[in-house]
Scaffold this motif. Sequence first.
Motif, PDB file in Angstrom:
ATOM      1  N   ASP A 138       0.777  -1.240   0.000  1.00 42.15           N
ATOM      2  CA  ASP A 138       0.000   0.000   0.000  1.00 42.15           C
ATOM      3  C   ASP A 138       0.809   1.292   0.000  1.00 42.15           C
ATOM      4  O   ASP A 138       0.400   2.279  -0.590  1.00 42.15           O
ATOM      5  CB  ASP A 138      -0.963   0.015   1.185  1.00 42.15           C
ATOM      6  CG  ASP A 138      -2.269  -0.667   0.828  1.00 42.15           C
ATOM      7  OD1 ASP A 138      -2.464  -0.937  -0.380  1.00 42.15           O
ATOM      8  OD2 ASP A 138      -3.075  -0.930   1.719  1.00 42.15           O
ATOM      9  N   PHE A 255       0.312   4.350  14.220  1.00 43.04           N
ATOM     10  CA  PHE A 255      -0.237   5.441  15.041  1.00 43.04           C
ATOM     11  C   PHE A 255       0.013   6.841  14.494  1.00 43.04           C
ATOM     12  O   PHE A 255      -0.085   7.819  15.225  1.00 43.04           O
ATOM     13  CB  PHE A 255       0.256   5.328  16.500  1.00 43.04           C
ATOM     14  CG  PHE A 255      -0.550   4.313  17.284  1.00 43.04           C
ATOM     15  CD1 PHE A 255      -0.359   2.958  17.096  1.00 43.04           C
ATOM     16  CD2 PHE A 255      -1.530   4.725  18.169  1.00 43.04           C
ATOM     17  CE1 PHE A 255      -1.129   2.018  17.781  1.00 43.04           C
ATOM     18  CE2 PHE A 255      -2.306   3.788  18.864  1.00 43.04           C
ATOM     19  CZ  PHE A 255      -2.098   2.435  18.660  1.00 43.04           C
ATOM     20  N   HIS A 360     -10.114  -2.642   8.447  1.00 45.56           N
ATOM     21  CA  HIS A 360      -9.529  -1.666   9.377  1.00 45.56           C
ATOM     22  C   HIS A 360     -10.620  -0.800   9.997  1.00 45.56           C
ATOM     23  O   HIS A 360     -10.692  -0.643  11.220  1.00 45.56           O
ATOM     24  CB  HIS A 360      -8.484  -0.811   8.656  1.00 45.56           C
ATOM     25  CG  HIS A 360      -7.466  -1.634   7.932  1.00 45.56           C
ATOM     26  ND1 HIS A 360      -7.720  -2.160   6.684  1.00 45.56           N
ATOM     27  CD2 HIS A 360      -6.243  -2.072   8.291  1.00 45.56           C
ATOM     28  CE1 HIS A 360      -6.671  -2.890   6.309  1.00 45.56           C
ATOM     29  NE2 HIS A 360      -5.769  -2.847   7.272  1.00 45.56           N
TER      30      HIS A 360
HETATM   31  C1  LIG Z   1      -1.642   2.552   7.119  1.00 48.36           C
HETATM   32  C2  LIG Z   1      -3.038   2.106   7.403  1.00 48.36           C
HETATM   33  C3  LIG Z   1      -3.573   2.062   8.718  1.00 48.36           C
HETATM   34  C4  LIG Z   1      -2.739   2.384   9.932  1.00 48.36           C
HETATM   35  O1  LIG Z   1      -2.512   3.757  10.064  1.00 48.36           O
HETATM   36  P1  LIG Z   1      -1.387   4.293  11.060  1.00 48.36           P
HETATM   37  O2  LIG Z   1      -1.320   5.748  10.806  1.00 48.36           O
HETATM   38  O3  LIG Z   1      -0.125   3.580  10.677  1.00 48.36           O
HETATM   39  O4  LIG Z   1      -1.818   3.945  12.435  1.00 48.36           O
HETATM   40  C5  LIG Z   1      -4.895   1.696   8.889  1.00 48.36           C
HETATM   41  N1  LIG Z   1      -5.683   1.361   7.841  1.00 48.36           N
HETATM   42  C6  LIG Z   1      -5.207   1.370   6.565  1.00 48.36           C
HETATM   43  C7  LIG Z   1      -6.107   0.965   5.465  1.00 48.36           C
HETATM   44  C8  LIG Z   1      -3.884   1.751   6.301  1.00 48.36           C
HETATM   45  O5  LIG Z   1      -3.426   1.738   5.041  1.00 48.36           O
END
Ligand SMILES: *Cc1c(COP(=O)(O)O)cnc(C)c1O
Length: 436
Positions: A138, A255, A360
Amino acid sequence: MKYYSTNKNTPEVSLKEAVIKGLASDKGLFMPERIEKFEPSFFENIQNLSFQEIAFEVAKKFFGEDVDETSLKKIVFDTLEFDCPVVKVTENIWSLELFHGPTLAFKDVGARFMARFLNYFLTGNDKQVHVLVATSGDTGSAVANGFLGVDGIHVHVLYPKGKVSKIQESQFTTLGQNITALEVDGNFDDCQLLVKAAFLDEELNKKLLLTSANSINVARFLPQAFYYFNAYARLKENSMLDGKELVVSVPSGNFGNLTAGLFAREMGLPVTQFLAANNENDVVYEYLKTGKYTPRPSVETIANAMDVGTPSNFDRILDLYNHSYKNISSVIKGFRYSDEQIRETIKNVFEKTGYLCDPHGACGYMALEEFLESNHVGVFLETAHPAKFTETVETVVGKGNVPLPQKLAEFMKGKKKVIAMSSDFNQFANYLMGLY
Ligand SMILES: *Cc1c(COP(=O)(O)O)cnc(C)c1O
């Protein structure tokens, strides 16, 4: 404004230096020397401003001293060519949709902003800048698309052959222009080793201006505060906050997103409570419960962008609250969820409300369900479009229920163009030496 290192073992630097270097020389993370608060009147009228206008006001608080107003406005407005709307899911739960950018994930905001910022700081520098980025999927797509077509910068994405999904691969191998994809015969660690070796190689650095687009860069991290303000404005516009308190739930891995939210709160944004929603990678959850922070290797889950064992922005959170466990654990409440709970939630929310979460966002949703009381309004960050995780989401809600957005379909149609690379550094170094 000056930027100091969380390790406090190196002198403060300018914004320009913080952006170009990424990491401080004592390996700490850069922090702005102060966080300016908005006047209460700003929040009274915020609903009359557009997302871009709000973001510009926030950007001025951090970057206004170092970047002229016209350029900053253009950078902010160009970055946010897409919206980050809040969408109602249940009576008191809203989704802050961060997936309307080019690669359908929130990292688009930071990556697009950083690309334009680098371009601003490097203008007048006639040397081409080469961004090297190793990706397991990603990050490569967000960085490649963020930097696509930006003058003076060439991006080289190194990814492990056969180890990223077709959709992910198409998002950085079909772009052309100033983006080159290097298909490495190895795993993600090999890709990362090649990039690290290049940054340390004296000969290469004499010839080329090399930089990274790492997620800890302040130019990727701070712009993530923009959409928290927008969520507040849009809820206020819909009279959702009358007499209610705002609770924000953030699916978290490194985070960065949550820390940007904490910065927004320090600037005066009225958020009563932050919820940190983790998958089984729960070192921060443990810390919030016990006060003990014990990083450990990550485990694989279906919310794989949060599979992080040593969250890099945790040091920023500690620094922001002067290492006070009491303060940190009162502002942030921790939650963690198993793959099974994630699947169940995607299914239940879809059946009950018609809203489709990605794995997520589902963690963020669950934390709100657990925490919310009647005087709360909850917002969870929907960090990616569910179609980016079609295989997982379809097994839960059934085939045909995860429509492929036009943007992803377009990527899939593009022609894949890559340069094959072994995991041997000499070959990579020769490739780089051959560049202009
Ligand atoms: C990178 C990412 C996260 C995590 O975000 P952080 O800022 O690293 O905590 C959560 N969801 C998705 C889809 C991501 O690409």
